[in-house]
Scaffold this motif. Structure first.
Motif, short mmCIF file in Angstrom:
data_model
loop_
_atom_site.label_atom_id
_atom_site.label_comp_id
_atom_site.label_asym_id
_atom_site.label_seq_id
_atom_site.Cartn_x
_atom_site.Cartn_y
_atom_site.Cartn_z
N GLU A 258 0.83 -1.21 0.00
CA GLU A 258 0.00 0.00 0.00
C GLU A 258 0.87 1.26 0.00
OE1 GLU A 258 -2.96 -0.09 3.07
OE2 GLU A 258 -3.44 -2.19 2.70
N SER A 259 0.44 2.24 -0.79
CA SER A 259 1.23 3.45 -0.95
C SER A 259 0.81 4.52 0.06
CB SER A 259 1.10 3.99 -2.38
OG SER A 259 -0.25 4.14 -2.73
N THR A 260 0.92 4.18 1.35
CA THR A 260 0.67 5.16 2.40
C THR A 260 2.02 5.71 2.89
OG1 THR A 260 0.55 3.25 3.87
CG2 THR A 260 -1.54 4.21 3.18
N THR A 261 1.99 6.65 3.83
CA THR A 261 3.22 7.33 4.25
C THR A 261 3.96 6.51 5.30
OG1 THR A 261 2.07 9.43 3.89
CG2 THR A 261 4.18 9.51 5.04
N PRO A 262 5.19 6.07 5.01
CA PRO A 262 5.95 5.26 5.97
C PRO A 262 6.64 6.10 7.03
CG PRO A 262 7.23 5.56 3.99
CD PRO A 262 5.92 6.26 3.75
N LEU A 263 7.14 5.44 8.05
CA LEU A 263 7.87 6.12 9.12
C LEU A 263 9.13 6.78 8.60
CD1 LEU A 263 7.62 6.52 12.21
CD2 LEU A 263 9.01 4.47 12.51
N THR A 264 9.71 6.21 7.55
CA THR A 264 10.94 6.77 6.98
C THR A 264 10.76 8.20 6.49
OG1 THR A 264 10.37 5.76 4.86
CG2 THR A 264 11.83 4.51 6.30
N GLU A 265 9.56 8.54 6.03
CA GLU A 265 9.30 9.89 5.52
C GLU A 265 9.36 10.93 6.63
OE1 GLU A 265 8.93 10.82 2.44
OE2 GLU A 265 8.80 8.87 1.48
N TYR A 266 9.07 10.52 7.84
CA TYR A 266 9.02 11.46 8.96
C TYR A 266 10.35 11.57 9.72
CZ TYR A 266 3.98 10.96 8.28
OH TYR A 266 2.72 10.94 7.73
N LEU A 267 11.13 10.49 9.73
CA LEU A 267 12.29 10.44 10.62
C LEU A 267 13.63 10.61 9.91
CD1 LEU A 267 11.25 7.58 13.09
CD2 LEU A 267 10.94 10.05 13.31
N LEU A 268 13.61 10.94 8.62
CA LEU A 268 14.85 11.19 7.88
C LEU A 268 14.81 12.58 7.26
CD1 LEU A 268 15.13 7.77 6.01
CD2 LEU A 268 16.54 8.48 7.94
N LYS A 269 15.96 13.25 7.27
CA LYS A 269 16.02 14.55 6.60
C LYS A 269 15.82 14.37 5.10
CE LYS A 269 18.87 17.49 9.58
NZ LYS A 269 20.17 18.20 9.70
N SER A 270 16.47 13.36 4.56
CA SER A 270 16.32 13.03 3.15
C SER A 270 16.70 11.57 2.95
CB SER A 270 17.19 13.92 2.27
OG SER A 270 18.56 13.75 2.60
#
Length: 370
Positions: free
Chosen positions: A268-280
């Motif tokens: 599923e193409s939802t927002t993962p934790l990686t999007e929130y916890l990494l600068k890039s």
């Protein structure tokens, strides 16, 4: 057995109790999986040897046993399927399973009695042996993990987060963890294991004061790209990270991580934790890789995908390549995102990270020598 209770800290006790209860439950399941089917078999085999007056009683026992063992097997299979598919798809798959077994044995033997034997005796006993063996193996793996579960660390460390849903059966999500522990110890990467059964457990990891000491994250368990399953609820990363107030929504103020590896299933193409916890998102420690190093072999600072999208170096990974081929085919067949993970795919990521740490160590030793 596990270490005695009086020698365990609170975190270890919670983890030990979880796996001890799972093992007790599977022994209870064996009544339906093995004991009743064996009673069915004994009753069917001995009906001709008992007095005629008891035939109706024995027939009643046989019919009741057949119903209980067949229904229990279908319930267990259905619960397994429901953990991955919708209720409607689960029912359809179960009906197709029953019909295929019936047609197979009718074609071979032309006798409905064989079908009844298979559904009420052979299948439940097989499921019983498999589930018991798996839980014993899980128990052994948990024993390996247990000594590494410490109380809260005050220094910077890597968080190994183990979310669990106590209602889930055949939960193999901790299988790769001993391998990860071995790698982190080998290269002296400080870590702490966080066992999370409930929402409050995982929130306590991702909020102050604990999160201030966490610099890197491995998260296991079961879920999808946007969250993980816990005993009390599905934990949505987006709902947790986007804090609502009277002015709208704002992100929780959490310092960026060096890396985040989301090692549960990620369809599923939802927002993962990686999007929130990494600068890039990018390559982890890019300076350790020479210019001619293959891009696919470089260790990224994130992982939030699965077998369908995994780029695998096929050398020495034939079983994993076959695994990925199966899930890609399954996704096309069912018209769904099949970015699932299993111990094979997660061990591949851990092995890749081990190679990364080895390269980093060589570069550091070379700099010291120079």
């Amino acid at each position: 057995m596990f270490t005695k209770n009086n020698e365990l800290n609170d975190n270890q006790k919670a983890y030990k109790d979880y796996y001890s209860k799972r093992l007790i439950n599977v022994f209870i399941w064996e009544i339906f999986f093995i004991a009743i089917p064996l009673l069915n078999w004994i009753s069917i085999s001995s009906i001709s040897k008992v007095p005629v007056q008891l035939h109706y009683f024995i027939m009643g026992v046989i019919i009741l046993g057949i119903i209980i063992s067949t229904v229990w097997s279908l319930y267990w299979i259905g619960k397994q399927l429901k953990q991955r598919y919708s209720t409607i798809i689960t029912i359809v798959i179960e009906i197709l399973f029953i019909l295929s077994v019936f047609l197979l044995f009718w074609t071979i033997y032309g006798h409905i009695g064989i079908f009844i034997h298979v559904m009420s005796i052979y299948i439940p006993i097989t499921l019983g042996i498999v589930s018991l063996a798996l839980e014993i193996i899980l128990y052994i793996f948990a024993k390996k993990i247990l000594p590494n579960i410490t109380l809260d660390k005050s220094e910077e460390h890597t968080a190994i987060i183990l979310p669990h849903d106590a209602k889930k059966i055949m939960d193999v999500s901790d299988f790769p963890v001993p391998r990860l522990i071995k790698v982190l110890k080998k290269y002296h990467e400080n870590f702490q294991i966080y066992f999370c059964l409930y929402e409050e457990n995982i929130i306590s990891v991702l909020t102050k004061p604990k999160i201030e000491n966490i610099k890197r994250i491995w998260i296991f368990g079961h879920g999808d790209r946007g969250g993980c399953s816990l005993t009390d609820k599905y934990f949505s990363y987006e709902e947790f990270m986007t804090e609502k107030n009277e002015y709208g929504e704002k992100l929780h103020n959490i310092q960026p991580m060096e890396y985040v590896y989301q090692c549960h299933c990620n369809p599923e193409s939802t927002t993962p934790l990686t999007e929130y916890l990494l600068k890039s998102k990018g390559v982890l420690d890019p300076e350790i890789y020479p210019d001619n190093y293959p891009d696919d072999d470089k260790m990224k600072n994130y992982y939030d995908s699965g077998l369908s999208d995994m780029k695998i170096n096929s050398k020495g990974n034939r079983l994993l390549s076959l695994d990925a081929w199966f899930y890609k085919g399954l996704g096309k067949l069912l018209h769904e995102d099949s970015n699932y993970n299993d111990p094979l795919s997660i061990n591949y990521i851990i092995k890749k990270y081990e190679t990364h740490l080895e390269n980093k160590s060589k570069l550091s030793n070379k700099a010291i020598d120079e």
